[in-house]
Scaffold this motif. Structure first.
Motif, PDB file in Angstrom:
ATOM      1  N   UNK A  11       2.044  19.700  57.688  1.00 26.82           N
ATOM      2  CA  UNK A  11       3.387  19.123  57.509  1.00 26.82           C
ATOM      3  C   UNK A  11       3.538  18.555  56.102  1.00 26.82           C
ATOM      4  N   UNK A  12       2.535  17.777  55.655  1.00 24.87           N
ATOM      5  CA  UNK A  12       2.676  17.156  54.339  1.00 24.87           C
ATOM      6  C   UNK A  12       2.619  18.194  53.227  1.00 24.87           C
ATOM      7  N   UNK A  13       1.852  19.268  53.439  1.00 22.52           N
ATOM      8  CA  UNK A  13       1.837  20.330  52.427  1.00 22.52           C
ATOM      9  C   UNK A  13       3.224  20.955  52.282  1.00 22.52           C
ATOM     10  N   UNK A  14       3.920  21.165  53.405  1.00 20.13           N
ATOM     11  CA  UNK A  14       5.281  21.701  53.331  1.00 20.13           C
ATOM     12  C   UNK A  14       6.237  20.677  52.726  1.00 20.13           C
ATOM     13  N   UNK A  15       6.047  19.399  53.053  1.00 21.73           N
ATOM     14  CA  UNK A  15       6.864  18.343  52.445  1.00 21.73           C
ATOM     15  C   UNK A  15       6.706  18.377  50.926  1.00 21.73           C
ATOM     16  N   UNK A  16       5.461  18.503  50.466  1.00 20.67           N
ATOM     17  CA  UNK A  16       5.214  18.557  49.028  1.00 20.67           C
ATOM     18  C   UNK A  16       5.894  19.764  48.388  1.00 20.67           C
ATOM     19  N   UNK A  17       5.870  20.897  49.074  1.00 20.22           N
ATOM     20  CA  UNK A  17       6.524  22.096  48.538  1.00 20.22           C
ATOM     21  C   UNK A  17       8.031  21.901  48.446  1.00 20.22           C
ATOM     22  N   UNK A  18       8.634  21.425  49.538  1.00 23.87           N
ATOM     23  CA  UNK A  18      10.094  21.260  49.567  1.00 23.87           C
ATOM     24  C   UNK A  18      10.545  20.215  48.542  1.00 23.87           C
ATOM     25  N   UNK A  19       9.877  19.077  48.511  1.00 23.77           N
ATOM     26  CA  UNK A  19      10.296  18.032  47.568  1.00 23.77           C
ATOM     27  C   UNK A  19      10.038  18.454  46.123  1.00 23.77           C
ATOM     28  N   UNK A  20       9.029  19.280  45.898  1.00 23.61           N
ATOM     29  CA  UNK A  20       8.800  19.798  44.539  1.00 23.61           C
ATOM     30  C   UNK A  20       9.920  20.733  44.126  1.00 23.61           C
ATOM     31  N   UNK A  21      10.346  21.620  45.041  1.00 21.77           N
ATOM     32  CA  UNK A  21      11.472  22.514  44.727  1.00 21.77           C
ATOM     33  C   UNK A  21      12.724  21.713  44.395  1.00 21.77           C
ATOM     34  N   UNK A  22      13.022  20.725  45.226  1.00 22.16           N
ATOM     35  CA  UNK A  22      14.248  19.928  45.048  1.00 22.16           C
ATOM     36  C   UNK A  22      14.190  19.120  43.744  1.00 22.16           C
ATOM     37  N   UNK A  23      13.059  18.476  43.482  1.00 25.22           N
ATOM     38  CA  UNK A  23      12.980  17.628  42.281  1.00 25.22           C
ATOM     39  C   UNK A  23      12.810  18.460  41.012  1.00 25.22           C
TER      40      UNK A  23
END
Length: 585
Positions: A487-499
């Motif tokens: 879950x946190x790996x996907x969170x890191x991916x999504x928040x990296x794309x957005x930021x």
């Protein structure tokens, strides 16, 4: 009291009984916030309940927001404000909560005195324009501020308080959107004091918040207040962010309360005099569709305003025509939808019982926008074609539920998201990124919260608002996110794309995420499938989109994304780049 000075005239950090506090000077006075450790790594400064406009109470009810006044001394910014008064129908609430005095925002920053000003991400919450808030229990900063961005979240007026329209100068409509614009202006004027760059603001939102984002792209009131925009699961031309006959709705609303005058000025005075508890829980359908097909449709929402020449109009032009002229120049755009949006469509239509009841009629399978513009014979023709396509002309039963979900996904979210993307991409003067969100994990909780598990059975679905858990910590739900989890790996991916998008105008400026996200163009229609892996593709949901486009071209060509053919689009793009080259010589 122990003081610790830092090299900024605007900032004073001090510690009281072990709690770190910080003072920041804004245009209206001094704010006292807090310095907090981030459980997901690092730390950040927090400033809550900052007034960005006067309280819209008394004679200011229904009116455009006015600038906030200054205060003396130090104002505490440690606790969130009250939510804007609302009744959350999707949470099955009966009584209202909140206050009319609610025009506040929250600012979270990793550094109030950075060597270089940080990008700003300005969040506009969803909730169908009748519920929601910008508080940190729903939309906390912990995931985003780890990526060195300043995060801002706001409240804005909802339901009748934010979206009553009487077609008169006193109440033209869209007060809630004007609240958002006022908050953006406050950020433009003050965000430097929190380490943010006023020239690098990204507005982003989901559902009604995303619809709001898209309206800011064409509103003259918002021009110059942001640099980039992210619209999650909404478009400005979808049927649900707008209401039909707003003045008729207001008259019907007043009659339901026992006030029979049809004079808009008298209705305004009457509604202004009532307690807020009286006016924010009535349902006032004015069409059969609102009453039967979508019983939980938005009461009050955005409107096309009459321009009274006072500089207070937010939207005054037909949306298709406005979009074809182009959104604000030099604004980069990222938009998309979730894989199973239509699960929420079942919720909007009163869950499965209403779907099975009204699914017997051909009109059910005619998209609402086409119902608004076509005659009865055409509506039945369209309904027959859609029903044949999605359920093979069978009865609407539980065995057909996923076919219905596919249809509702397209009607409520997916088709209009792509149609809107194609319309604005024809200008060739902005950079666009398109996505389909397919992340599946324990964070996908919306199917259960919507009460749909019993109908759909086991499995992990990606319905409306499931993407939010990958941007904001799930504080209100019993979900533990371990730092070494999938879950946190996907969170890191999504928040990296957005930021990354907020920082560079490009979600994948390098290969660190293992994929290249190409910009969306009319020619290639590139998009990114955002799941456990990032998978680039072209022409999302192509077969469905082509079928719907043929329907629109036949029955409503003036509102079709195909009004400008590809050849003309290529010509315009070519002329644009030629002019840029000549202009730069």
């Amino acid at each position: 009291m122990r003081y610790m000075l830092v090299p900024s005239a605007a900032l004073l950090l001090f510690v009281v009984q072990g709690t770190a506090n910080v003072l920041v000077e804004v245009n209206e006075g001094t704010l006292e916030g807090t310095y907090e450790q981030n459980e997901y790594g690092g730390s950040f400064y927090s400033f809550k309940a900052i007034p960005y406009a006067l309280p819209p109470v008394g004679d200011l009810r229904f009116k455009a927001p006015l600038p906030p006044t200054s205060w003396q001394g130090v104002r505490s910014a440690k606790e969130v404000s009250s939510v804007c008064y609302q009744v959350n129908l999707l949470a099955f609430e009966v009584n209202g909560t909140g206050s009319e005095d609610c025009l506040y925002l929250n600012v979270y920053t990793p550094d109030v005195n950075p060597t270089e000003l940080l990008p700003v991400m300005f969040w506009i919450h969803g909730g169908g324009f009748f519920s929601g808030n910008g508080g940190d229990m729903d939309f906390g900063p912990e995931f985003l501020v780890r990526h060195d961005v300043v995060y801002v979240a706001i409240n804005y007026r909802l339901d009748i308080l934010g979206f009553l329209s009487l077609d008169i100068e006193e109440v033209p409509g869209n007060a809630g959107l004007k609240d958002q614009a006022a908050a953006l202006l406050w950020v433009k004027d003050n965000i430097r004091q929190f380490g943010g760059d006023p020239d690098k603001v990204t507005i982003f939102g989901e559902s009604a918040g995303a619809a709001s984002v898209t309206y800011h792209m064409i509103s003259p009131m918002s021009k110059g207040l942001f640099k980039r925009a992210i619209a999650q699961s909404a478009s400005p031309i979808a049927h649900w962010p707008r209401i039909m006959e707003p003045r008729e709705k207001a008259i019907t609303f007043a009659r339901k309360l026992g006030f029979t005058s049809t004079d808009p000025h008298e209705i305004y005075e009457y509604l202004k005099s009532l307690p807020v508890e009286t006016i924010v829980k009535l349902s006032v359908p004015v069409t059969i569709d609102e009453q039967a097909i979508i019983p939980m449709s938005t009461n009050f929402a955005t409107v096309i305003e009459k321009d009274f020449g006072n500089g207070e109009a937010f939207l005054t032009e037909d949306l298709i025509e406005a979009l074809e002229k182009g959104i604000h120049e030099d604004v980069d755009v990222m938009s998309g939808y979730t894989e199973h949006e239509g699960i929420f469509g079942l919720v909007l239509r009163g869950h499965n019982e209403n779907v099975f009841k009204y699914g017997e009629f051909l009109e059910f399978f005619c998209p609402l926008e086409l119902r608004y513009h076509c005659n009865k014979k055409q509506i039945l023709e369209i309904g027959r074609q859609m029903r044949n396509r999605y359920i093979n002309d069978d009865l609407v039963t539980e065995e057909k539920i996923w076919d219905i979900i596919t249809y509702l996904s397209l009607e409520d979210f997916m088709f209009d998201a792509i149609r809107w993307q194609k319309i604005i991409a024809q200008s060739g003067s902005n950079k666009f990124y398109f996505y389909k969100f397919t992340c599946k994990s324990e964070l996908n909780i919306m199917t259960d919260l919507f009460g749909m598990r019993g109908l759909l059975g086991p499995g992990t679905f990606v319905t409306h608002a499931d993407d939010l858990m990958y941007l904001f910590p799930p504080k209100l739900y019993p979900i533990e996110v371990a730092l070494n989890s999938t879950e946190f790996r996907m969170i890191e991916t999504v928040t990296t794309l957005w930021t990354n998008f907020a920082k560079y105008g490009n979600p994948t400026p390098d290969e660190s995420l293992g994929a290249h996200w190409a910009p969306y163009t009319i020619q290639n229609q590139d998009y990114l499938d955002i799941g456990e892996q990032l998978v680039p593709g072209t022409e999302p949901d192509k077969e469905h989109v082509e079928f719907w486009e043929e329907i629109y071209k036949k029955y409503l060509p003036e509102r079709s994304s195909g009004r400008m053919d590809t050849g003309n689009a290529l010509l315009i793009v070519g002329l644009f780049f030629i002019s840029k080259k000549i202009g730069g010589m």
